[in-house]
Design an enzyme around this catalytic site. Structure first.
Site, mmCIF file in Angstrom:
data_model
loop_
_atom_site.group_PDB
_atom_site.id
_atom_site.type_symbol
_atom_site.label_atom_id
_atom_site.label_comp_id
_atom_site.label_asym_id
_atom_site.label_seq_id
_atom_site.Cartn_x
_atom_site.Cartn_y
_atom_site.Cartn_z
ATOM 1 N N GLY A 1 0.840 -1.187 0.000
ATOM 2 C CA GLY A 1 0.000 0.000 0.000
ATOM 3 C C GLY A 1 0.875 1.238 0.000
ATOM 4 N N GLN B 1 2.980 10.054 1.278
ATOM 5 C CA GLN B 1 4.277 9.366 1.322
ATOM 6 C C GLN B 1 5.137 9.662 0.095
ATOM 7 O OE1 GLN B 1 2.352 5.347 2.143
ATOM 8 N NE2 GLN B 1 4.222 5.199 3.352
ATOM 9 N N CYS C 1 5.580 -0.198 7.204
ATOM 10 C CA CYS C 1 5.215 0.987 6.441
ATOM 11 C C CYS C 1 6.438 1.433 5.656
ATOM 12 C CB CYS C 1 4.779 2.089 7.415
ATOM 13 S SG CYS C 1 4.329 3.633 6.606
ATOM 14 N N LEU C 2 6.250 1.800 4.410
ATOM 15 C CA LEU C 2 7.400 2.229 3.596
ATOM 16 C C LEU C 2 8.053 3.492 4.163
ATOM 17 C CD1 LEU C 2 6.041 1.544 -0.018
ATOM 18 C CD2 LEU C 2 7.738 0.205 1.243
ATOM 19 N N HIS D 1 -4.833 1.347 7.098
ATOM 20 C CA HIS D 1 -3.494 1.937 7.235
ATOM 21 C C HIS D 1 -3.319 3.092 6.248
ATOM 22 C CE1 HIS D 1 1.082 1.317 7.658
ATOM 23 N NE2 HIS D 1 0.960 2.165 6.664
ATOM 24 N N GLU D 2 -3.720 2.864 4.990
ATOM 25 C CA GLU D 2 -3.505 3.903 3.963
ATOM 26 C C GLU D 2 -4.439 5.095 4.180
ATOM 27 O OE1 GLU D 2 -0.848 3.603 2.428
ATOM 28 O OE2 GLU D 2 -0.576 1.485 2.901
ATOM 29 N N HIS E 1 -3.038 7.392 6.667
ATOM 30 C CA HIS E 1 -2.025 8.309 6.100
ATOM 31 C C HIS E 1 -2.684 9.570 5.549
ATOM 32 C CE1 HIS E 1 1.900 6.377 6.158
ATOM 33 N NE2 HIS E 1 1.415 5.251 5.665
#
Ligand SMILES: [Zn+2]
Length: 153
Positions: A49, A54, A92-93, A134-135, A138
């Site tokens: 994701g 990000q 998470c990236l 999660h996304e 963000h």
């Protein structure tokens, strides 16, 4: 249109805390370009994701890839949550190599638009439901460190 990999913004960059703006103009060719670059970047980084903040955009967009299905959600909202919750470790990236135990509802119903402006209704459970939550976090400036249920070793 050439896809390119975008640079991932890492914690603690303040941009990750910015609130995003809804997309109103679905005719803007930049929108499709951004979505396509986000998918390419997510795949190159082996993520499941990726949310627009990000990659330095303040638009309300996220992309998800679970079980070989790619979802591109514009202006996503969670309409309902299951009462049942589960704790699972999330990465998470923007936090490379780190994992945090996070409790989330097991099922969610999502409303969003696709990049062409068409309405989407998605019922998700398990990993897919978790990644959507999660996304979408963000997009509201919420990060996994805010939700970790216990301190990280
Ligand atoms: Zn993340």
């Amino acid at each position: 249109m050439t896809d390119k990999n975008l640079k991932i913004i890492k914690y603690p960059n303040d941009f990750l805390r910015k609130k995003t703006e809804e997309i109103k103009d679905f005719k803007d060719p930049e929108l499709l370009k951004l979505v396509s670059d986000m998918v390419k970047t997510m795949e190159a980084e082996k993520g499941i994701g990726l949310a627009a903040p990000q990659v330095g955009s303040n638009l309300r967009i996220c992309v998800v890839r679970v079980d070989d299905t790619v979802y591109a959600l514009i202006n996503p909202k969670i309409k309902s949550y299951s009462r049942k919750k589960e704790i699972f470790e999330e990465g998470c990236l923007s936090f490379p190599g780190k994992f945090f135990p996070i409790e989330r509802p097991v099922k969610v119903k999502i409303r969003a638009k696709d990049p062409g402006g068409k309405k989407l209704k998605i019922k998700a459970e398990g990993l897919l439901a978790r990644v959507f939550q999660h996304e979408i976090d963000h997009l509201d400036g919420i990060l996994i460190i805010d939700r970790a249920v216990r301190p990280v070793k």
